[in-house]
Design a protein around this motif. Sequence first.
Motif, PDB file in Angstrom:
ATOM      1  N   ASP A 150      -4.441   2.864  10.114  1.00 12.62           N
ATOM      2  CA  ASP A 150      -5.616   2.076   9.723  1.00 12.62           C
ATOM      3  C   ASP A 150      -6.590   2.823   8.819  1.00 12.62           C
ATOM      4  OD1 ASP A 150      -6.371   3.939  11.579  1.00 12.62           O
ATOM      5  OD2 ASP A 150      -7.558   2.561  12.788  1.00 12.62           O
ATOM      6  N   GLN A 151      -6.141   3.931   8.215  1.00 14.19           N
ATOM      7  CA  GLN A 151      -7.051   4.734   7.405  1.00 14.19           C
ATOM      8  C   GLN A 151      -6.635   4.839   5.948  1.00 14.19           C
ATOM      9  OE1 GLN A 151      -7.599   8.509   9.357  1.00 14.19           O
ATOM     10  NE2 GLN A 151      -7.812   7.533  11.358  1.00 14.19           N
ATOM     11  N   GLY A 152      -5.662   4.065   5.534  1.00 16.07           N
ATOM     12  CA  GLY A 152      -5.211   4.106   4.148  1.00 16.07           C
ATOM     13  C   GLY A 152      -4.053   5.076   3.951  1.00 16.07           C
ATOM     14  N   TYR A 153      -3.555   5.087   2.741  1.00 14.19           N
ATOM     15  CA  TYR A 153      -2.356   5.864   2.412  1.00 14.19           C
ATOM     16  C   TYR A 153      -2.565   7.370   2.552  1.00 14.19           C
ATOM     17  CZ  TYR A 153       1.516   7.804  -0.276  1.00 14.19           C
ATOM     18  OH  TYR A 153       2.607   8.523  -0.673  1.00 14.19           O
ATOM     19  N   GLY A 154      -3.690   7.876   2.085  1.00 14.11           N
ATOM     20  CA  GLY A 154      -3.932   9.322   2.085  1.00 14.11           C
ATOM     21  C   GLY A 154      -3.770   9.967   3.455  1.00 14.11           C
ATOM     22  N   PRO A 155      -4.496   9.501   4.472  1.00 14.77           N
ATOM     23  CA  PRO A 155      -4.344  10.094   5.794  1.00 14.77           C
ATOM     24  C   PRO A 155      -2.933   9.913   6.383  1.00 14.77           C
ATOM     25  CG  PRO A 155      -6.425   8.942   5.653  1.00 14.77           C
ATOM     26  CD  PRO A 155      -5.652   8.605   4.417  1.00 14.77           C
ATOM     27  N   MET A 156      -2.301   8.782   6.081  1.00 17.51           N
ATOM     28  CA  MET A 156      -0.922   8.577   6.550  1.00 17.51           C
ATOM     29  C   MET A 156      -0.005   9.619   5.921  1.00 17.51           C
ATOM     30  SD  MET A 156      -0.538   4.428   6.405  1.00 17.51           S
ATOM     31  CE  MET A 156       1.094   4.388   7.119  1.00 17.51           C
ATOM     32  N   ARG A 157      -0.156   9.787   4.620  1.00 15.92           N
ATOM     33  CA  ARG A 157       0.659  10.744   3.881  1.00 15.92           C
ATOM     34  C   ARG A 157       0.459  12.159   4.427  1.00 15.92           C
ATOM     35  NH1 ARG A 157       0.261  14.523   0.162  1.00 15.92           N
ATOM     36  NH2 ARG A 157       1.813  14.697  -1.474  1.00 15.92           N
ATOM     37  N   GLU A 158      -0.779  12.548   4.634  1.00 13.93           N
ATOM     38  CA  GLU A 158      -1.078  13.895   5.133  1.00 13.93           C
ATOM     39  C   GLU A 158      -0.404  14.149   6.483  1.00 13.93           C
ATOM     40  OE1 GLU A 158      -5.316  14.572   5.160  1.00 13.93           O
ATOM     41  OE2 GLU A 158      -5.480  13.957   3.067  1.00 13.93           O
ATOM     42  N   ALA A 159      -0.474  13.174   7.375  1.00  9.38           N
ATOM     43  CA  ALA A 159       0.138  13.335   8.699  1.00  9.38           C
ATOM     44  C   ALA A 159       1.658  13.431   8.591  1.00  9.38           C
ATOM     45  CB  ALA A 159      -0.265  12.176   9.615  1.00  9.38           C
ATOM     46  N   ARG A 217       0.836  -1.206   0.000  1.00  6.83           N
ATOM     47  CA  ARG A 217       0.000   0.000   0.000  1.00  6.83           C
ATOM     48  C   ARG A 217       0.871   1.256   0.000  1.00  6.83           C
ATOM     49  NH1 ARG A 217      -3.712   0.878   5.201  1.00  6.83           N
ATOM     50  NH2 ARG A 217      -1.639   0.870   6.085  1.00  6.83           N
ATOM     51  N   ALA A 218       1.900   1.270   0.807  1.00  8.69           N
ATOM     52  CA  ALA A 218       2.779   2.438   0.862  1.00  8.69           C
ATOM     53  C   ALA A 218       3.545   2.613  -0.443  1.00  8.69           C
ATOM     54  CB  ALA A 218       3.746   2.312   2.032  1.00  8.69           C
ATOM     55  N   VAL A 219       4.070   1.533  -0.997  1.00  8.95           N
ATOM     56  CA  VAL A 219       4.816   1.611  -2.250  1.00  8.95           C
ATOM     57  C   VAL A 219       3.915   2.132  -3.366  1.00  8.95           C
ATOM     58  CG1 VAL A 219       5.978   0.254  -4.039  1.00  8.95           C
ATOM     59  CG2 VAL A 219       6.534  -0.126  -1.633  1.00  8.95           C
ATOM     60  N   ALA A 220       2.690   1.621  -3.456  1.00  9.84           N
ATOM     61  CA  ALA A 220       1.751   2.074  -4.486  1.00  9.84           C
ATOM     62  C   ALA A 220       1.438   3.560  -4.316  1.00  9.84           C
ATOM     63  CB  ALA A 220       0.467   1.248  -4.431  1.00  9.84           C
ATOM     64  N   GLY A 221       1.227   3.994  -3.082  1.00  5.38           N
ATOM     65  CA  GLY A 221       0.943   5.403  -2.821  1.00  5.38           C
ATOM     66  C   GLY A 221       2.114   6.303  -3.167  1.00  5.38           C
ATOM     67  N   LEU A 222       3.313   5.898  -2.784  1.00  3.90           N
ATOM     68  CA  LEU A 222       4.502   6.685  -3.097  1.00  3.90           C
ATOM     69  C   LEU A 222       4.694   6.800  -4.601  1.00  3.90           C
ATOM     70  CD1 LEU A 222       6.897   5.267  -0.375  1.00  3.90           C
ATOM     71  CD2 LEU A 222       6.031   7.619  -0.498  1.00  3.90           C
ATOM     72  N   LYS A 223       4.524   5.703  -5.320  1.00  5.06           N
ATOM     73  CA  LYS A 223       4.662   5.729  -6.778  1.00  5.06           C
ATOM     74  C   LYS A 223       3.610   6.629  -7.405  1.00  5.06           C
ATOM     75  CE  LYS A 223       7.102   1.389  -7.450  1.00  5.06           C
ATOM     76  NZ  LYS A 223       7.072   0.035  -8.021  1.00  5.06           N
ATOM     77  N   ALA A 224       2.376   6.584  -6.891  1.00  9.27           N
ATOM     78  CA  ALA A 224       1.312   7.453  -7.395  1.00  9.27           C
ATOM     79  C   ALA A 224       1.645   8.922  -7.156  1.00  9.27           C
ATOM     80  CB  ALA A 224      -0.023   7.092  -6.740  1.00  9.27           C
ATOM     81  N   ASP A 225       2.386   9.206  -6.097  1.00  9.79           N
ATOM     82  CA  ASP A 225       2.832  10.570  -5.790  1.00  9.79           C
ATOM     83  C   ASP A 225       4.061  10.962  -6.608  1.00  9.79           C
ATOM     84  OD1 ASP A 225       0.851  11.179  -3.957  1.00  9.79           O
ATOM     85  OD2 ASP A 225       2.061  10.655  -2.202  1.00  9.79           O
ATOM     86  N   GLY A 226       4.591  10.036  -7.391  1.00  8.53           N
ATOM     87  CA  GLY A 226       5.761  10.329  -8.198  1.00  8.53           C
ATOM     88  C   GLY A 226       7.070  10.181  -7.455  1.00  8.53           C
ATOM     89  N   VAL A 227       7.038   9.499  -6.315  1.00 10.57           N
ATOM     90  CA  VAL A 227       8.249   9.295  -5.520  1.00 10.57           C
ATOM     91  C   VAL A 227       8.912   7.989  -5.946  1.00 10.57           C
ATOM     92  CG1 VAL A 227       9.157   8.925  -3.191  1.00 10.57           C
ATOM     93  CG2 VAL A 227       7.283  10.553  -3.568  1.00 10.57           C
ATOM     94  N   GLU A 228      10.177   8.065  -6.280  1.00  9.93           N
ATOM     95  CA  GLU A 228      10.913   6.856  -6.631  1.00  9.93           C
ATOM     96  C   GLU A 228      11.222   6.091  -5.344  1.00  9.93           C
ATOM     97  OE1 GLU A 228      15.166   5.605  -8.598  1.00  9.93           O
ATOM     98  OE2 GLU A 228      14.195   7.430  -9.298  1.00  9.93           O
TER      99      GLU A 228
END
Length: 96
Positions: A71-80, A14-25
């Motif tokens: 426990d809330q998915g990538y978006g809330p983790m990323r925001e924090a 989940r984290a890898v997919a989110g980071l890639k979607a954000d354009g992070v290598e």
Amino acid sequence: TFRGTAPQDDLSVRAVAGLKADGVEVPVGKPSAISDNDIAEATHIFAIGCTLPDKAGRSGKTADWSDVPDDQGYGPMREAIVRHVKQLIDELQRKG
């Protein structure tokens, strides 16, 4: 660098997919346990959902980011995490 107190065998899908979607290598590597050398060489150590080893706590380099939701998915983790990083940047700029 991927470190943890009880690291998983692989990075979170989940984290890898989110980071890639954000354009992070995402660098190649596997999580490993935080070592005494990691603590000695670090300038900052962030605890996200874990308790750090005593040696890390005594280093004076730690910050507790336990408000990052797990426990809330990538978006809330990323925001924090982004909020914490911005606060850290502001703090470092104030210190010069």
